[in-house]
Design a protein around this motif. Structure first.
Motif, PDB file in Angstrom:
ATOM      1  N   ASP A  62       0.744  -1.171   0.001  1.00  0.00           N
ATOM      2  CA  ASP A  62       0.126  -0.034   0.046  1.00  0.00           C
ATOM      3  C   ASP A  62       0.915   1.063   0.175  1.00  0.00           C
ATOM      4  O   ASP A  62       1.941   1.176   0.519  1.00  0.00           O
ATOM      5  N   VAL A  63       0.438   2.292  -0.759  1.00  0.00           N
ATOM      6  CA  VAL A  63       0.994   3.583  -0.744  1.00  0.00           C
ATOM      7  C   VAL A  63       0.587   4.289   0.448  1.00  0.00           C
ATOM      8  O   VAL A  63      -0.709   4.644   0.439  1.00  0.00           O
ATOM      9  N   PRO A  64       1.150   4.841   1.309  1.00  0.00           N
ATOM     10  CA  PRO A  64       0.831   5.519   2.615  1.00  0.00           C
ATOM     11  C   PRO A  64       0.062   6.819   2.179  1.00  0.00           C
ATOM     12  O   PRO A  64       0.334   7.470   0.979  1.00  0.00           O
ATOM     13  N   ASP A  65      -1.113   7.453   2.678  1.00  0.00           N
ATOM     14  CA  ASP A  65      -1.984   8.387   2.200  1.00  0.00           C
ATOM     15  C   ASP A  65      -1.082   9.712   2.198  1.00  0.00           C
ATOM     16  O   ASP A  65      -1.454  10.536   1.410  1.00  0.00           O
ATOM     17  N   HIS A  66       0.035   9.804   2.995  1.00  0.00           N
ATOM     18  CA  HIS A  66       0.467  11.214   3.358  1.00  0.00           C
ATOM     19  C   HIS A  66       1.592  11.391   2.117  1.00  0.00           C
ATOM     20  O   HIS A  66       2.167  12.465   2.005  1.00  0.00           O
ATOM     21  N   VAL A  67       1.753  10.445   1.000  1.00  0.00           N
ATOM     22  CA  VAL A  67       2.840  10.477   0.283  1.00  0.00           C
ATOM     23  C   VAL A  67       2.023  11.236  -1.068  1.00  0.00           C
ATOM     24  O   VAL A  67       0.970  10.964  -1.402  1.00  0.00           O
ATOM     25  N   GLN A  68       2.874  12.068  -1.700  1.00  0.00           N
ATOM     26  CA  GLN A  68       2.556  13.267  -2.717  1.00  0.00           C
ATOM     27  C   GLN A  68       2.653  12.096  -4.087  1.00  0.00           C
ATOM     28  O   GLN A  68       1.898  12.453  -4.937  1.00  0.00           O
ATOM     29  N   GLY A  69       3.467  11.349  -4.203  1.00  0.00           N
ATOM     30  CA  GLY A  69       3.849  10.552  -5.564  1.00  0.00           C
ATOM     31  C   GLY A  69       2.557   9.751  -5.724  1.00  0.00           C
ATOM     32  O   GLY A  69       1.892   9.354  -4.868  1.00  0.00           O
ATOM     33  N   ARG A  70       2.500   9.496  -7.150  1.00  0.00           N
ATOM     34  CA  ARG A  70       1.508   8.475  -7.466  1.00  0.00           C
ATOM     35  C   ARG A  70       2.086   7.278  -8.352  1.00  0.00           C
ATOM     36  O   ARG A  70       2.934   7.740  -9.338  1.00  0.00           O
ATOM     37  N   PRO A  71       1.738   5.957  -8.075  1.00  0.00           N
ATOM     38  CA  PRO A  71       1.967   5.051  -8.726  1.00  0.00           C
ATOM     39  C   PRO A  71       1.641   5.013 -10.237  1.00  0.00           C
ATOM     40  O   PRO A  71       0.577   5.406 -10.684  1.00  0.00           O
ATOM     41  N   PHE A  72       2.542   5.063 -11.338  1.00  0.00           N
ATOM     42  CA  PHE A  72       2.026   5.029 -12.699  1.00  0.00           C
ATOM     43  C   PHE A  72       2.317   3.754 -13.641  1.00  0.00           C
ATOM     44  O   PHE A  72       1.979   3.713 -14.670  1.00  0.00           O
ATOM     45  N   LEU A  73       2.890   2.770 -12.903  1.00  0.00           N
ATOM     46  CA  LEU A  73       2.767   1.165 -13.274  1.00  0.00           C
ATOM     47  C   LEU A  73       2.273   0.111 -12.494  1.00  0.00           C
ATOM     48  O   LEU A  73       2.410   0.530 -11.098  1.00  0.00           O
TER      49      LEU A  73
END
Length: 397
Positions: A62-73
């Motif tokens: 899971d990507v933490p909610d506070h992270v600004q980046g977005r998964p693109f793959l």
């Protein structure tokens, strides 16, 4: 390189991204449809802050909610970005607070310090062959207009470029009524980003260093109680600092704020407004000028060195160097690392107005225990200021 590293035009921020997916990972469910096809070209906007979340997503985490980046793959990539963003703050010994927003076609740039030239004197850059050649041609009056404008004494507050029609970003569209809606949209995207990310770059580095000691880290500075309201206020006053005469009453009022960063932008904005009026031969209403002067004189005694130095700068533009110069010299000698650098930069900016304290500036280059232990940046700036005042070519360390 000019307009390369540390610059927010595409020539400084646009880098190639090539993705290879090993054949054994090109299996159903491993990636979203179309991602594994070799030779595919995508116009999706990607920022370097997206790499970490993308790796997490590919690993099934899971990507933490506070992270600004977005998964693109991956099997469920995030929705494509509407914008990517960039920021510029300190480059070695010089500050230039600039922010950028880019969509697929347009690029918007906000210059928070428009009274600084594009090509500030930065020691490392000046050693490069490109910058030396540019200076030589500029001094000889032989630069083409597109390159010569980077030696102008000031910058536009805003820049807007159509990167499809103008890939080298030379034709600033701000002021063109055909692009008024684009400008409004991109400006709004920038201001929203400042609020959402809690743009710490709008806080002077000297204040960041002091608050970091209190809180244990810089991340917490704009994440205190009522942090959202404070951050919105900070973003607003930073914009007003380069908004001209109409913002002067708010800038004067900001000098009374309980927060040092707000007072800093108030003093900086007053200085910008006065300096611009002098350059354009404009006038400031007497009541506002008197009120600004009184606030700035009080600012010379502020508990924050950043506010004191910004107040001294503004007073010099108001032709009041007498009370201002001793404060600059005091903070140059007695301040913490970034406070000394800020004072040095202002003394360099003042040119001939700094001549009465030339000897004190020169004395500051002599080694003193505890004084010369704060790095090379202040020394570089003072050397540059002395070179200009004395007409010499002092060795920059």
């Amino acid at each position: 390189l000019p307009r390369g590293k540390r610059w927010l035009y595409d020539s400084g921020t646009h880098v190639p991204l090539i993705v290879r997916v090993p054949e054994k990972y090109r299996k159903p469910g491993g990636l979203a449809p179309g991602q594994a096809k070799p030779g595919t070209v995508s116009d999706r906007l990607i920022s370097s802050i997206d790499f970490g979340p993308t790796v997490l997503h590919l690993a099934g985490l899971d990507v933490p909610d506070h992270v600004q980046g977005r998964p693109f793959l991956g099997p469920r990539p995030a929705a494509p970005r509407d914008y990517v963003y960039g920021g510029r703050d300190r480059m070695d010994e010089r500050y230039d607070i600039i922010r950028m927003v880019r969509d697929r076609r347009f690029q918007y740039i906000r210059n928070y310090e428009p009274l600084k030239t594009f090509h500030q004197y930065i020691n490392t850059a000046e050693k490069g062959a490109t910058m030396r050649e540019l200076r030589k041609l500029h001094n000889a009056g032989r630069l083409r207009p597109a390159a010569e404008r980077y030696f102008a004494p000031s910058k536009p507050v805003e820049e807007l470029y159509d990167c499809t029609a103008d890939p080298h970003e030379l034709n600033n569209l701000v002021g063109d009524p055909k692009f008024a809606d684009v400008l409004k949209r991109m400006r709004g995207a920038h201001l929203a980003w400042v609020r959402e990310t809690r743009d710490l770059g709008l806080v002077p580095e000297a204040i960041i260093a002091a608050r970091e000691k209190q809180l244990g880290n810089s991340y917490a500075i704009l994440r205190q109680q009522d942090g959202d309201a404070y951050n919105a206020k900070l973003g607003t006053i930073a914009v007003q600092a380069s908004s001209g005469l109409r913002a002067l009453p708010d800038l004067i009022e900001a000098m009374e704020d309980a927060d040092a960063a707000i007072r800093y932008w108030g003093a900086t904005g007053i200085g910008n407004t006065v300096a611009t009026a002098r350059r354009t031969r404009g006038t400031i209403p007497r009541n506002l000028a008197d009120s600004a002067r009184n606030k700035l004189l009080g600012g010379l005694k502020d508990k924050s060195a950043a506010v004191r130095v910004a107040s001294a700068r503004a007073l010099c533009y108001l032709n009041q160097p007498g009370p201002a110069l001793p404060v600059l010299i005091s903070d140059l000698r007695n301040g913490a690392q970034w406070e000394r650098l800020q004072a040095a930069i202002v003394l360099d900016e003042l040119d001939e107005q700094a001549r009465p304290v030339l000897e004190q500036m020169r004395a500051g280059l002599k080694y003193q225990p505890g004084f010369n232990s704060d790095g090379k940046y202040r020394v570089r700036v003072i050397n540059r200021a002395l070179n200009e005042l004395e007409g010499t070519d002092r060795k920059v360390k």
